[in-house]
Write a protein that holds these residues in place. Structure first.
Motif, PDB file in Angstrom:
ATOM      1  N   ASP A   1       0.811  -1.216   0.000  1.00 23.19           N
ATOM      2  CA  ASP A   1       0.000   0.000   0.000  1.00 23.19           C
ATOM      3  C   ASP A   1       0.845   1.268   0.000  1.00 23.19           C
ATOM      4  OD1 ASP A   1      -2.356  -1.496   0.114  1.00 23.19           O
ATOM      5  OD2 ASP A   1      -2.365  -1.529   2.308  1.00 23.19           O
ATOM      6  N   VAL A   2       2.139   1.135   0.277  1.00 25.48           N
ATOM      7  CA  VAL A   2       2.997   2.325   0.355  1.00 25.48           C
ATOM      8  C   VAL A   2       2.960   3.113  -0.946  1.00 25.48           C
ATOM      9  CG1 VAL A   2       5.410   3.102   0.559  1.00 25.48           C
ATOM     10  CG2 VAL A   2       4.488   1.431   2.174  1.00 25.48           C
ATOM     11  N   VAL A   3       2.786   2.420  -2.064  1.00 26.87           N
ATOM     12  CA  VAL A   3       2.733   3.089  -3.365  1.00 26.87           C
ATOM     13  C   VAL A   3       1.614   4.123  -3.412  1.00 26.87           C
ATOM     14  CG1 VAL A   3       1.223   1.382  -4.425  1.00 26.87           C
ATOM     15  CG2 VAL A   3       2.790   2.683  -5.866  1.00 26.87           C
ATOM     16  N   ARG A   4       0.612   3.973  -2.554  1.00 28.60           N
ATOM     17  CA  ARG A   4      -0.519   4.902  -2.546  1.00 28.60           C
ATOM     18  C   ARG A   4      -0.178   6.220  -1.856  1.00 28.60           C
ATOM     19  NH1 ARG A   4      -6.113   2.554  -0.811  1.00 28.60           N
ATOM     20  NH2 ARG A   4      -6.659   4.509  -1.895  1.00 28.60           N
ATOM     21  N   ILE A   5       0.836   6.227  -1.003  1.00 23.80           N
ATOM     22  CA  ILE A   5       1.222   7.454  -0.312  1.00 23.80           C
ATOM     23  C   ILE A   5       1.764   8.443  -1.336  1.00 23.80           C
ATOM     24  CG2 ILE A   5       2.783   8.456   1.408  1.00 23.80           C
ATOM     25  CD1 ILE A   5       2.748   5.801   2.881  1.00 23.80           C
ATOM     26  N   PRO A   6       1.184   9.615  -1.444  1.00 21.16           N
ATOM     27  CA  PRO A   6       1.630  10.574  -2.466  1.00 21.16           C
ATOM     28  C   PRO A   6       3.101  10.951  -2.295  1.00 21.16           C
ATOM     29  CG  PRO A   6      -0.507  11.218  -1.603  1.00 21.16           C
ATOM     30  CD  PRO A   6      -0.015  10.099  -0.725  1.00 21.16           C
ATOM     31  N   ALA A   7       3.839  10.854  -3.379  1.00 25.37           N
ATOM     32  CA  ALA A   7       5.251  11.258  -3.388  1.00 25.37           C
ATOM     33  C   ALA A   7       5.364  12.622  -4.070  1.00 25.37           C
ATOM     34  CB  ALA A   7       6.099  10.228  -4.124  1.00 25.37           C
ATOM     35  N   ILE A   8       6.189  13.469  -3.516  1.00 25.74           N
ATOM     36  CA  ILE A   8       6.373  14.832  -4.026  1.00 25.74           C
ATOM     37  C   ILE A   8       7.420  14.816  -5.140  1.00 25.74           C
ATOM     38  CG2 ILE A   8       7.118  17.175  -3.423  1.00 25.74           C
ATOM     39  CD1 ILE A   8       6.230  16.500  -0.530  1.00 25.74           C
TER      40      ILE A   8
ATOM     41  N   LEU B   1      11.137  14.841   9.431  1.00 26.76           N
ATOM     42  CA  LEU B   1      10.003  15.526  10.055  1.00 26.76           C
ATOM     43  C   LEU B   1       9.834  16.931   9.501  1.00 26.76           C
ATOM     44  CD1 LEU B   1      10.634  14.482  13.773  1.00 26.76           C
ATOM     45  CD2 LEU B   1       8.988  13.481  12.177  1.00 26.76           C
ATOM     46  N   SER B   2      10.892  17.480   8.917  1.00 26.69           N
ATOM     47  CA  SER B   2      10.857  18.848   8.390  1.00 26.69           C
ATOM     48  C   SER B   2       9.861  18.973   7.243  1.00 26.69           C
ATOM     49  CB  SER B   2      12.239  19.271   7.900  1.00 26.69           C
ATOM     50  OG  SER B   2      13.211  19.083   8.895  1.00 26.69           O
ATOM     51  N   TYR B   3       9.825  17.980   6.373  1.00 30.83           N
ATOM     52  CA  TYR B   3       8.920  17.925   5.232  1.00 30.83           C
ATOM     53  C   TYR B   3       8.738  16.454   4.885  1.00 30.83           C
ATOM     54  CZ  TYR B   3      13.506  17.507   3.042  1.00 30.83           C
ATOM     55  OH  TYR B   3      14.775  17.117   2.737  1.00 30.83           O
ATOM     56  N   PRO B   4       7.704  16.086   4.141  1.00 27.01           N
ATOM     57  CA  PRO B   4       7.525  14.674   3.787  1.00 27.01           C
ATOM     58  C   PRO B   4       8.710  14.155   2.980  1.00 27.01           C
ATOM     59  CG  PRO B   4       5.520  15.927   3.382  1.00 27.01           C
ATOM     60  CD  PRO B   4       6.603  16.935   3.653  1.00 27.01           C
ATOM     61  N   GLY B   5       9.333  13.100   3.462  1.00 28.17           N
ATOM     62  CA  GLY B   5      10.471  12.503   2.752  1.00 28.17           C
ATOM     63  C   GLY B   5      10.021  11.458   1.748  1.00 28.17           C
ATOM     64  N   PHE B   6       8.864  11.681   1.159  1.00 23.84           N
ATOM     65  CA  PHE B   6       8.300  10.786   0.144  1.00 23.84           C
ATOM     66  C   PHE B   6       8.462  11.500  -1.194  1.00 23.84           C
ATOM     67  CE2 PHE B   6       5.182  10.331   3.840  1.00 23.84           C
ATOM     68  CZ  PHE B   6       6.045   9.492   4.548  1.00 23.84           C
ATOM     69  N   ILE B   7       9.455  11.090  -1.976  1.00 24.83           N
ATOM     70  CA  ILE B   7       9.912  11.908  -3.099  1.00 24.83           C
ATOM     71  C   ILE B   7       9.956  11.081  -4.388  1.00 24.83           C
ATOM     72  CG2 ILE B   7      11.848  13.266  -3.980  1.00 24.83           C
ATOM     73  CD1 ILE B   7      12.565  13.847  -1.047  1.00 24.83           C
ATOM     74  N   LEU B   8       9.341  11.609  -5.427  1.00 19.89           N
ATOM     75  CA  LEU B   8       9.419  11.018  -6.765  1.00 19.89           C
ATOM     76  C   LEU B   8      10.603  11.656  -7.471  1.00 19.89           C
ATOM     77  CD1 LEU B   8       8.057   9.094  -8.812  1.00 19.89           C
ATOM     78  CD2 LEU B   8       6.759  11.090  -9.630  1.00 19.89           C
ATOM     79  N   THR B   9      11.643  10.883  -7.708  1.00 23.58           N
ATOM     80  CA  THR B   9      12.886  11.409  -8.262  1.00 23.58           C
ATOM     81  C   THR B   9      12.835  11.439  -9.789  1.00 23.58           C
ATOM     82  OG1 THR B   9      14.104   9.326  -8.563  1.00 23.58           O
ATOM     83  CG2 THR B   9      14.025  10.243  -6.324  1.00 23.58           C
TER      84      THR B   9
ATOM     85  N   LYS C   1      12.861  22.888  -5.984  1.00 26.85           N
ATOM     86  CA  LYS C   1      13.476  24.028  -6.668  1.00 26.85           C
ATOM     87  C   LYS C   1      12.482  25.169  -6.855  1.00 26.85           C
ATOM     88  CE  LYS C   1      16.914  21.474  -9.407  1.00 26.85           C
ATOM     89  NZ  LYS C   1      18.105  22.285  -9.139  1.00 26.85           N
ATOM     90  N   ASP C   2      11.229  24.917  -6.522  1.00 26.32           N
ATOM     91  CA  ASP C   2      10.175  25.901  -6.742  1.00 26.32           C
ATOM     92  C   ASP C   2      10.323  27.093  -5.803  1.00 26.32           C
ATOM     93  OD1 ASP C   2       7.224  26.963  -6.293  1.00 26.32           O
ATOM     94  OD2 ASP C   2       7.221  25.851  -8.184  1.00 26.32           O
ATOM     95  N   VAL C   3       9.880  28.250  -6.255  1.00 28.12           N
ATOM     96  CA  VAL C   3       9.948  29.451  -5.437  1.00 28.12           C
ATOM     97  C   VAL C   3       9.112  29.308  -4.169  1.00 28.12           C
ATOM     98  CG1 VAL C   3       8.004  30.590  -6.590  1.00 28.12           C
ATOM     99  CG2 VAL C   3       9.790  31.973  -5.509  1.00 28.12           C
ATOM    100  N   ASN C   4       8.116  28.417  -4.211  1.00 29.92           N
ATOM    101  CA  ASN C   4       7.266  28.180  -3.049  1.00 29.92           C
ATOM    102  C   ASN C   4       7.636  26.893  -2.315  1.00 29.92           C
ATOM    103  OD1 ASN C   4       5.552  30.499  -3.366  1.00 29.92           O
ATOM    104  ND2 ASN C   4       4.584  29.453  -5.107  1.00 29.92           N
ATOM    105  N   ALA C   5       8.897  26.486  -2.416  1.00 29.20           N
ATOM    106  CA  ALA C   5       9.340  25.240  -1.786  1.00 29.20           C
ATOM    107  C   ALA C   5       9.115  25.246  -0.280  1.00 29.20           C
ATOM    108  CB  ALA C   5      10.818  24.990  -2.098  1.00 29.20           C
ATOM    109  N   HIS C   6       9.107  26.428   0.314  1.00 29.43           N
ATOM    110  CA  HIS C   6       8.911  26.506   1.766  1.00 29.43           C
ATOM    111  C   HIS C   6       7.529  25.994   2.184  1.00 29.43           C
ATOM    112  CE1 HIS C   6       7.204  30.225   0.128  1.00 29.43           C
ATOM    113  NE2 HIS C   6       6.424  30.265   1.207  1.00 29.43           N
ATOM    114  N   LEU C   7       6.583  25.962   1.251  1.00 25.55           N
ATOM    115  CA  LEU C   7       5.247  25.473   1.565  1.00 25.55           C
ATOM    116  C   LEU C   7       5.229  23.965   1.804  1.00 25.55           C
ATOM    117  CD1 LEU C   7       3.119  27.543  -0.985  1.00 25.55           C
ATOM    118  CD2 LEU C   7       3.494  27.994   1.451  1.00 25.55           C
ATOM    119  N   LEU C   8       6.307  23.281   1.385  1.00 22.90           N
ATOM    120  CA  LEU C   8       6.402  21.839   1.637  1.00 22.90           C
ATOM    121  C   LEU C   8       6.684  21.530   3.098  1.00 22.90           C
ATOM    122  CD1 LEU C   8       8.666  20.827  -1.403  1.00 22.90           C
ATOM    123  CD2 LEU C   8       6.195  20.457  -1.196  1.00 22.90           C
ATOM    124  N   LEU C   9       7.126  22.525   3.845  1.00 20.09           N
ATOM    125  CA  LEU C   9       7.580  22.287   5.216  1.00 20.09           C
ATOM    126  C   LEU C   9       6.433  21.870   6.127  1.00 20.09           C
ATOM    127  CD1 LEU C   9      10.021  25.300   5.642  1.00 20.09           C
ATOM    128  CD2 LEU C   9      10.638  22.882   5.502  1.00 20.09           C
TER     129      LEU C   9
END
Length: 392
Positions: free
Chosen positions: A78-85, A329-337, A91-99
């Motif tokens: 089921d882990v595949v269902r967890i949204p990856a960023i 904990l700073s931001y979701p460490g679920f990342i689509l590379t 690199k986005d100007v609004n990257a701080h919103l991921l926090l």
């Protein structure tokens, strides 16, 4: 309820960090059967997913849009269902919103600049930073085994590039060694100075070389031309990190590279090891002596279809890497590379269980950029300026 669920609940009630406890037990956990490792990862990832879902409004909105709730993650499949960023979001100007953590709780930033010149910025709070340090040091000890010796660092010092992820990781080796020296200064590299230092350390220290492949290549060329009889030590490690593609697009052939290193320094190819990591995550996947890259047993790799990143490809087939790192904990460490990889279905001969990954290259259309690529470009540009003749 599994024994691991009980352990996590007990740790929480005692004020003990279960993630840190698992990281500190890396050697024994690598020996566990795959199903028990998956149970551990599942519990860690579920808890981390719950944390970000409950405390990060933007991430919760993403989950709601994808129809994923806290009760949907029951098994490792089921882990595949967890949204990856998507990694480009960093690199986005609004990257701080991921926090997930507020700005005032953050203690450190790491940067990796791509060819666009726009930095990927990852910020860490106190606990995430502690987990990151523990993760990398424990993996170094497990995969390399040394606590002593001396290292040639083919990189700038932290004083010159304090925020570059590659430099930070290389500098962390210093705590495991008796001596070390950096050999890139002002974007200049002098291989003759490296060779002299290796000679000075002979019969004094076990000698190691650590740096990106393109600089190891430069050193090999110099050694082959000027020091063809160089012989390093039985316990020497030549450790690479930072990518296998030049800023010009040239791909370094890895098996051929390993053989060239072994021949140049009089060592065996199993003494040459590569590491894979991302500035946005808190781990390194490191090769064992059989050149299998072992994923740390608290991290889960999911390989996705290039046509539909929400679907996994069958085991052993190449696809786009999604990382689930429960230490952040700073931001979701679920990342689509943007990395094309495949997972090996075979058990490694080194005796460690769990996932092993084979890195191929960055997917078509992705920005070709990392710390090593930019370091090479900076150095090449600097060398061109030095050798350029002014016409008055």
């Amino acid at each position: 309820m599994s024994a691991y669920s009980i352990f996590f609940d007990l740790s929480k009630s005692l004020g003990i960090d279960p993630v840190g406890s698992i990281i500190a037990s890396i050697k024994s956990i690598y020996q566990l059967p795959n199903d028990r490792q998956e149970d551990i990862k599942l519990n860690l990832i579920k808890q981390n997913f719950h944390y970000h879902y409950e405390h990060n409004a933007l991430y919760r909105k993403i989950c709601e849009e994808k129809g994923v709730t806290l009760t949907d993650i029951v098994c490792i499949e089921d882990v595949v269902r967890i949204p990856a960023i998507g990694i480009g979001k960093f690199k986005d100007v609004n990257a701080h919103l991921l926090l997930t953590k507020p700005i005032h709780e953050l203690q450190h930033e790491l940067r990796s600049t791509g060819t666009s010149g726009i930095p990927s910025i990852s910020r860490r709070d106190e606990q995430t930073l502690t987990r990151s340090m523990l993760s990398i040091f424990s993996t170094f000890r497990e995969m390399f085994g040394f606590f002593g010796g001396a290292a040639i660092f083919l990189a700038p010092s932290s004083e010159e590039m304090p925020e570059m992820g590659l430099v930070k990781v290389i500098n962390m080796f210093s705590g495991l060694l008796d001596s070390s020296r950096f050999f890139v200064s002002g974007h200049a590299f002098q291989p003759e100075a490296v060779v002299q230092q290796l000679k000075d350390w002979q019969d004094v220290h076990t000698r190691h070389i650590i740096g990106p492949p393109f600089l190891v290549e430069r050193l090999i060329r110099y050694v082959n031309e000027h020091e063809p009889a160089m012989q390093l030590d039985r316990q020497t490690k030549v450790i690479t990190l930072g990518g296998w593609k030049s800023f010009t697009g040239r791909e370094i052939d890895r098996p051929d590279f390993y053989q060239q290193v072994a021949q140049a320094f009089g060592i065996h190819s199993e003494q040459v090891r590569d590491m894979f990591g991302l500035v946005e995550t808190n781990f390194m996947a490191i090769e064992c002596e059989h050149h299998a890259k072992h994923v740390p047993p608290w991290v889960h790799f999911s390989v996705r279809s290039l046509d539909d990143p929400n679907k996994e490809v069958p085991l052993g087939e190449p696809g786009r890497l999604a990382v689930y790192d429960p230490t952040s904990l700073s931001y979701p460490g679920f990342i689509l590379t943007d990395d094309l990889v495949y997972l090996d279905s075979n058990t490694c001969s080194c005796g460690r269980n769990g996932q092993t990954v084979h890195y191929m290259y960055r997917i078509k259309g992705a920005e070709i950029g990392c710390c090593a690529i930019n370091l090479e470009k900076f150095m090449t540009d600097k060398e061109a300026q030095v050798t350029q003749c002014n016409i008055g």
